[in-house]
Design a protein around this motif. Structure first.
Motif, PDB file in Angstrom:
ATOM      1  N   SER A   1       0.864  -1.179   0.000  1.00  0.00           N
ATOM      2  CA  SER A   1       0.000   0.000   0.000  1.00  0.00           C
ATOM      3  C   SER A   1       0.900   1.227   0.000  1.00  0.00           C
ATOM      4  N   ASN A   2       0.646   2.161  -0.886  1.00  0.00           N
ATOM      5  CA  ASN A   2       1.537   3.306  -1.012  1.00  0.00           C
ATOM      6  C   ASN A   2       0.752   4.530  -1.454  1.00  0.00           C
ATOM      7  N   LEU A   3       0.997   5.646  -0.791  1.00  0.00           N
ATOM      8  CA  LEU A   3       0.405   6.922  -1.173  1.00  0.00           C
ATOM      9  C   LEU A   3       1.494   7.980  -1.203  1.00  0.00           C
ATOM     10  N   LEU A   4       1.529   8.765  -2.255  1.00  0.00           N
ATOM     11  CA  LEU A   4       2.456   9.882  -2.389  1.00  0.00           C
ATOM     12  C   LEU A   4       1.656  11.121  -2.750  1.00  0.00           C
ATOM     13  N   THR A   5       1.845  12.211  -2.007  1.00  0.00           N
ATOM     14  CA  THR A   5       1.248  13.490  -2.386  1.00  0.00           C
ATOM     15  C   THR A   5       2.340  14.540  -2.492  1.00  0.00           C
ATOM     16  N   SER A   6       2.154  15.446  -3.421  1.00  0.00           N
ATOM     17  CA  SER A   6       3.035  16.602  -3.582  1.00  0.00           C
ATOM     18  C   SER A   6       2.151  17.838  -3.648  1.00  0.00           C
ATOM     19  N   ASN A   7       2.400  18.779  -2.726  1.00  0.00           N
ATOM     20  CA  ASN A   7       1.554  19.965  -2.604  1.00  0.00           C
ATOM     21  C   ASN A   7       2.399  21.211  -2.886  1.00  0.00           C
ATOM     22  N   PHE A   8       1.981  22.006  -3.873  1.00  0.00           N
ATOM     23  CA  PHE A   8       2.702  23.214  -4.260  1.00  0.00           C
ATOM     24  C   PHE A   8       1.836  24.419  -3.894  1.00  0.00           C
ATOM     25  N   SER A   9       2.374  25.305  -3.042  1.00  0.00           N
ATOM     26  CA  SER A   9       1.549  26.373  -2.481  1.00  0.00           C
ATOM     27  C   SER A   9       2.230  27.732  -2.568  1.00  0.00           C
ATOM     28  N   PRO A  10       1.776  28.604  -3.451  1.00  0.00           N
ATOM     29  CA  PRO A  10       2.149  30.018  -3.348  1.00  0.00           C
ATOM     30  C   PRO A  10       1.326  30.669  -2.238  1.00  0.00           C
ATOM     31  N   GLU A  11       1.977  31.515  -1.415  1.00  0.00           N
ATOM     32  CA  GLU A  11       1.333  32.073  -0.221  1.00  0.00           C
ATOM     33  C   GLU A  11       1.701  33.548  -0.078  1.00  0.00           C
ATOM     34  N   ILE A  12       0.884  34.271   0.642  1.00  0.00           N
ATOM     35  CA  ILE A  12       1.209  35.660   0.953  1.00  0.00           C
ATOM     36  C   ILE A  12       0.629  36.002   2.315  1.00  0.00           C
ATOM     37  N   GLY A  13       1.385  36.779   3.092  1.00  0.00           N
ATOM     38  CA  GLY A  13       0.927  37.249   4.387  1.00  0.00           C
ATOM     39  C   GLY A  13       1.181  38.733   4.523  1.00  0.00           C
ATOM     40  N   ALA A  14       0.302  39.413   5.254  1.00  0.00           N
ATOM     41  CA  ALA A  14       0.429  40.865   5.391  1.00  0.00           C
ATOM     42  C   ALA A  14       0.010  41.306   6.781  1.00  0.00           C
ATOM     43  N   LYS A  15       0.729  42.288   7.318  1.00  0.00           N
ATOM     44  CA  LYS A  15       0.347  42.926   8.578  1.00  0.00           C
ATOM     45  C   LYS A  15      -0.712  43.978   8.313  1.00  0.00           C
ATOM     46  N   LEU A  16      -1.825  43.875   9.014  1.00  0.00           N
ATOM     47  CA  LEU A  16      -2.854  44.894   8.913  1.00  0.00           C
ATOM     48  C   LEU A  16      -2.651  45.976   9.960  1.00  0.00           C
ATOM     49  N   THR A  17      -2.177  45.566  11.143  1.00  0.00           N
ATOM     50  CA  THR A  17      -1.801  46.485  12.214  1.00  0.00           C
ATOM     51  C   THR A  17      -0.547  45.924  12.868  1.00  0.00           C
ATOM     52  N   GLU A  18      -0.028  46.616  13.844  1.00  0.00           N
ATOM     53  CA  GLU A  18       1.139  46.120  14.558  1.00  0.00           C
ATOM     54  C   GLU A  18       0.826  44.850  15.351  1.00  0.00           C
ATOM     55  N   LYS A  19      -0.468  44.591  15.585  1.00  0.00           N
ATOM     56  CA  LYS A  19      -0.833  43.440  16.406  1.00  0.00           C
ATOM     57  C   LYS A  19      -1.603  42.360  15.646  1.00  0.00           C
ATOM     58  N   PHE A  20      -1.808  42.556  14.358  1.00  0.00           N
ATOM     59  CA  PHE A  20      -2.661  41.603  13.664  1.00  0.00           C
ATOM     60  C   PHE A  20      -2.209  41.450  12.212  1.00  0.00           C
ATOM     61  N   SER A  21      -2.107  40.181  11.776  1.00  0.00           N
ATOM     62  CA  SER A  21      -1.752  39.900  10.386  1.00  0.00           C
ATOM     63  C   SER A  21      -2.629  38.776   9.847  1.00  0.00           C
ATOM     64  N   VAL A  22      -2.713  38.708   8.534  1.00  0.00           N
ATOM     65  CA  VAL A  22      -3.503  37.683   7.858  1.00  0.00           C
ATOM     66  C   VAL A  22      -2.660  37.084   6.740  1.00  0.00           C
ATOM     67  N   GLY A  23      -3.055  35.922   6.275  1.00  0.00           N
ATOM     68  CA  GLY A  23      -2.333  35.288   5.181  1.00  0.00           C
ATOM     69  C   GLY A  23      -3.158  34.199   4.536  1.00  0.00           C
ATOM     70  N   ALA A  24      -2.802  33.827   3.309  1.00  0.00           N
ATOM     71  CA  ALA A  24      -3.527  32.782   2.592  1.00  0.00           C
ATOM     72  C   ALA A  24      -2.620  32.186   1.527  1.00  0.00           C
ATOM     73  N   GLY A  25      -2.954  30.966   1.118  1.00  0.00           N
ATOM     74  CA  GLY A  25      -2.205  30.281   0.069  1.00  0.00           C
ATOM     75  C   GLY A  25      -3.105  29.361  -0.719  1.00  0.00           C
ATOM     76  N   ILE A  26      -2.719  29.087  -1.957  1.00  0.00           N
ATOM     77  CA  ILE A  26      -3.423  28.141  -2.819  1.00  0.00           C
ATOM     78  C   ILE A  26      -2.668  26.818  -2.800  1.00  0.00           C
ATOM     79  N   ASP A  27      -3.391  25.701  -2.677  1.00  0.00           N
ATOM     80  CA  ASP A  27      -2.784  24.378  -2.619  1.00  0.00           C
ATOM     81  C   ASP A  27      -3.051  23.625  -3.913  1.00  0.00           C
ATOM     82  N   LEU A  28      -2.009  23.388  -4.668  1.00  0.00           N
ATOM     83  CA  LEU A  28      -2.076  22.612  -5.903  1.00  0.00           C
ATOM     84  C   LEU A  28      -1.498  21.249  -5.585  1.00  0.00           C
ATOM     85  N   GLN A  29      -2.346  20.230  -5.546  1.00  0.00           N
ATOM     86  CA  GLN A  29      -1.963  18.945  -4.956  1.00  0.00           C
ATOM     87  C   GLN A  29      -2.066  17.797  -5.953  1.00  0.00           C
ATOM     88  N   TYR A  30      -0.934  17.136  -6.150  1.00  0.00           N
ATOM     89  CA  TYR A  30      -0.866  15.920  -6.965  1.00  0.00           C
ATOM     90  C   TYR A  30      -0.775  14.721  -6.028  1.00  0.00           C
TER      91      TYR A  30
END
Length: 474
Positions: free
Chosen positions: A156-185
């Protein structure tokens, strides 16, 4: 010959994804920790809040703004499982004596190696772009092709490869957000032996005479996303992070191959027909397909807290939505069925897994010995999503505890090295008692106890490609 067996109307009695695990991970076939070798050193405690290097792009892209220099992280984790079964397998056919085999200490110990890559590129003062290449799901089991559980599973064998471009940004000095897309083979390969041991024994010949290898391989591509938020308090000494990784849907397509006497055996089962069949025959299906398989969603809540100038406390709670794996189907498998069928057929298989949602908890600490050396320690609990009534030898899973240790060494300003070690060990006497149909009048049962542990060893290099951008916070 109504009292004789009608072997192998259905080839696969566990569907594509549920079979692809090793007991190295309690979370079925998840490779949560293994996406960062540094995380091996404290069992990924605080992983969505620490933002220690560019791997935060995968575990929480909201941490990327804390990476203020161009950075590349190259790593690999070695997985060394030890799985042993002791019990009894029983092949039942209506009207014939049962075929039983006992076993004690049969094992699979196929190691796995999980590479990873992460990078970060600051975009001005408040944003950072990241890119991650990880393997979020995988591992393998290998049972002997002539072994005593061969009718349930071999490879039994499973192989996955996940390629993710991501970006994160500070909205304030105390809070940041980020997101990425997952392209999965994803690619799967699984084998098992098909045979008719009870019937062969009734014929007075070797029970394994009809044993034929079912080889099945498929691949798929899916798309998902991950997104997070990060709160930074008390001059960044306290951080709380949350990350969500979405479900990814896969539909596997590939081919199925039946190799052995069943691949050209006639529909009329007689001793002469069996002996005249070709032991090296092949029967192919080039249209193997699965139903839609849903890889689970994962939600992580983490805390990072500087307790002193040298010591930090870390903790994580991870929820995995394994309930997405319920009924699984595999269609157009190369198989054999006797009269009134036509011998070689394309069969469909449905199995019920009924996974339940699972939790993982981790705590750890980082201690700065000096400016160059930091030690890590951690541990935790990982809940299995498998249920006793459905658990089989392809997923010999159980609840587990973990103990971890690791270190980071800053060899030079532009190069840091992380190493980590985790021991996973069972905390219950897990058992398998799974009966699967193998024909219109036959079943195969494996009733076994599981003894297992696993060692995870990780190493990575963190390469800083330019001088850090000065920041006012810690």
């Amino acid at each position: 010959m109504k009292s004789m067996q009608k072997p192998i109307k259905t080839v696969v009695n566990a569907a594509v994804i549920a079979v692809m695990a090793s007991a190295a991970n309690a979370g079925s076939f998840s490779l949560y920790t293994e996406s960062s070798p540094a995380a091996i050193g404290n069992y990924a405690a605080g992983i969505a809040a620490e933002a220690a290097d560019a791997s935060t792009g995968w575990y929480n892209p909201a941490g990327l703004p804390l990476i203020r220099s161009k950075e590349a992280v190259f790593g690999a984790v070695g997985i060394f499982p030890s799985i042993k079964l002791h019990g009894l397998s029983t092949f039942n056919t209506a009207g014939l004596p049962t075929y039983q085999q006992t076993f004690d200490g049969i094992k699979t110990s196929k190691p796995g190696y999980v590479p990873s890559f992460h990078s970060a590129i600051p975009l001005g003062e408040n944003a950072t772009f990241g890119f991650s290449v990880v393997a979020p799901f995988g591992l393998a089991t290998q049972w002997n092709r002539q072994g005593r559980v061969r009718y349930a599973a071999t490879t039994s064998n499973l192989l996955t490869s996940n390629f993710s471009p991501e970006i994160g940004a500070k909205l304030t000095e105390k809070f940041s957000v980020g997101a990425g897309i997952d392209l999965q083979y994803s690619r799967v390969r699984f084998n098992q032996v098909l045979g008719s041991p009870a019937l062969m024994h009734a014929f007075g010949v070797e029970p394994s005479l009809l044993d034929s290898l079912s080889y099945n391989r498929g691949q798929s591509f899916g798309v998902g996303f991950h997104a997070g938020v990060l709160g930074m308090f008390y001059d960044n000494h306290t951080r709380v992070g949350f990350n969500y990784q979405s479900q990814v849907r896969h539909r596997f397509n590939g081919y199925s191959r039946l190799q052995g006497r069943l691949a050209n055996l006639s529909p009329i089962l007689t001793p002469l027909a069996v002996l005249e069949s070709n032991p090296d025959a092949l029967y192919w299906s080039n249209s193997l397909a699965s139903n839609t398989i849903i890889f689970p969603e994962v939600a992580t809540l983490s805390l990072y807290q500087d307790v002193t100038d040298r010591f930090a406390f870390l903790a994580s709670a991870v929820f995995t939505g394994w309930r997405s794996l319920k009924t699984l189907e595999l269609d157009r498998v190369a198989a054999y069925a006797p009269f009134p069928a036509n011998g070689q057929i394309l069969a469909n298989s449905v199995t019920t897994e009924n996974y339940h949602n699972a939790w993982r908890f981790a705590i750890g600490g980082n201690y700065h010995v000096n400016e160059k050396l930091m030690m890590r320690v951690g541990g935790g609990f990982d809940q299995t999503p498998t249920r006793k009534v459905y658990r089989d030898i392809r997923v010999p899973d159980s609840n587990r505890a973990a103990a971890s240790i690791g270190a980071h060494y800053q060899a030079r300003p532009s190069l840091g090295v992380d190493i980590g070690y985790t021991r996973l060990f069972g905390i219950e006497h897990a058992k398998i008692n799974k009966t699967a149909p193998v024909g219109s009048s036959s079943t195969y049962n494996v009733n076994a106890g599981i003894k297992s542990h696993a060692d995870l060893v990780g190493i990575q290099a963190v390469w800083t490609l330019d001088q850090p951008v000065p920041v006012t916070t810690k």
